[in-house]
Structures are given as C-alpha cells and as structure tokens.
Enzyme design. Structure first.
Site, PDB file in Angstrom:
ATOM      1  CG  ASP A  13      -1.922   1.092   1.249  1.00  0.00           C
ATOM      2  OD1 ASP A  13      -2.435   1.434   0.171  1.00  0.00           O
ATOM      3  OD2 ASP A  13      -2.202   1.627   2.336  1.00  0.00           O
ATOM      4  CG  ASP A  15      -2.353   7.410   0.467  1.00  0.00           C
ATOM      5  OD1 ASP A  15      -1.461   8.205   0.136  1.00  0.00           O
ATOM      6  OD2 ASP A  15      -3.361   7.194  -0.210  1.00  0.00           O
TER       7      ASP A  15
END
Length: 258
Positions: A13, A15
C-alpha cells in the site's frame, strides 16, 4: 515459517505505508533499495483513485525515489478494467478526480451525466451537495452504483480525511442501493496485482497500514500479511478484528531485517 526476505513478490500500500502527504516515511528509501537490490518483484497497489501511476511515480521521484511507472496500480485502473469487462463501451457519471477520469477514458468509457449506465464514485476534494443530488437521481433512474474503494478515511498530514466510502454513504442512504466496491479488499484488485507481478499468492506478501482493507485483502487472497503501524491501524485496532496479520512492524524499514 518462510521469512519475508525469501518472498518473491511484494504488494505494498502507499498512503500511511510509503508516505504521509508529501513526506516519505522513515525506512522507506532503504526498503525500496532492498527490493531493487534483491531483484524482488514489487507493486505499489493503492486504493487512492485521484492520481495516475505516472503522477504517483513523479510524486515519489520528488521525494527521492526512482521507481518506474509499471510498479504502480490504482483502484481507478481496477474500476476501469472492471467496467470494461462488465459492459464494454458503457457510460458513467463520475464523482472523482482526474486519475479516475483518465482511467475510465482509456478504457473506452464515456462520461455521461444524463442517462449513464453507471454512477462511479472515487475520491475528490470538490465533493458537494450537487454531486449527491445528481448521483441519487441517476441511481434512482436505473444507473448502477460503483465505488473505487471501501476506505472511509485516509491518513493525511496532521490527522485523517474522509475517503471514498464516506462519499458513497449519502448516495446509498438516499437510494437504498448498495455500491459495488472494486478496490481492496476486493479480490479482483489483488488478483490483478499478482498477475502483474507474475507470482503465485503463496510467494507474495501484502504490506499495509489498515486491517479492514490491506490485511483482510491479503488474507482472503492467500498472501502473507504484514501490518505496519505508520498509518491508520494501531495495535489496539488489531484487537477489534477476528483475524490477524502474520507480522506487525513499525514500518517497512523493518522488513529487510525481519
């Protein structure tokens, strides 16, 4: 159990894992250098729909990381691919930023705010009352409701901000229709990630900062799972869920040492 260092594929991922806002998180540069040095197959797979892979590449470049464009895959791309497969040449009313618009355009989907086949909701900083009213009426008239991802909030500098599911909620509430969410933890997006990497699920690991999207996505797709504490979920958060990541680390910088 197999060490993370022995895995061939890394789905990560962005963020709350790689950066907060415009600031790289501690240990990220070392982690990326390790991936490149060890010739690992890696993909930054994000539920954020507002930026294109090229823009994400440029963002990391400004932070001091040189990563080629093919290492990025977004929920906007996953949504466009889903609609292209479901209804080639369809039309959509879109709530979102240019990353979503561009992905849909490239997939041959026409923008239509009169009688679209779909209402597609992503993340945007311009969301307002007019969007809700328009989307509500279009869905009531038969348009199918699609959302790029299930995140209700996302990490930003200084706290959190509303994300896609927060924008979809008023439309669902006023129409009685539930959206179909394409991004993580939907296995469609995860399987695409594995196909891009060219690895089997048993050879890969999912690294994320959220129990409700990243970790469950990895578990349900058969990947090894790592929760990093640099984003949304904390050790206290983990206790609220009936499933567990295999490892909990402070950040991705700990992975080469695991």
């Amino acid at each position: 159990m197999e060490s993370l260092r022995e895995k061939k594929g890394f789905i990560c991922d962005m963020d709350g894992v790689i950066y907060h806002g415009n600031h790289l998180l501690p240990g990220v540069k070392e982690f990326v250098e390790w991936l490149q040095r060890e010739d690992k197959r890696f993909l930054f797979l994000t539920n954020a729909s507002s930026r294109s892979p090229k823009e994400l590449q440029n963002k990391l470049y400004r932070m001091g990381l040189e990563i080629s464009e093919e290492h990025f895959y977004t929920s906007a791309l996953a949504t466009a691919k889903f609609l292209q497969n479901q209804a080639p040449g369809c039309s959509a009313y879109v709530i979102g930023d240019h990353g979503l618009y561009n992905a849909l355009y490239d997939a041959g989907i026409t923008i239509n705010d009169v009688d679209p086949d779909y209402v597609v909701v992503g993340e945007t900083v311009t969301y307002g009352y007019e969007h809700i009213t328009k989307a509500m009426n279009l869905v009531n008239n038969g348009a199918r409701l699609i959302a790029t991802n299930t995140d209700i909030t996302g990490p930003v500098e200084g706290g959190i901000a509303p994300a896609c599911r927060a924008f979809v909620a008023p439309i669902e509430a006023t129409t009685g229709k539930k959206a179909y969410y394409v991004g993580k933890p939907n296995p469609l997006m995860m399987r695409t990630g594995l196909q891009i990497l060219g690895v089997h699920s048993s050879e890969a690991v999912m690294i994320g900062d959220r129990m409700d999207t990243d970790v469950i996505a990895g578990i349900e797709t058969g990947l090894d799972t790592v929760l990093v504490l640099s984003g949304v979920s904390s050790r206290e958060t983990v206790k609220q869920f009936p499933y567990r990541p295999r490892l909990i680390l402070n950040g991705v910088g700990d992975i080469p040492c695991e």
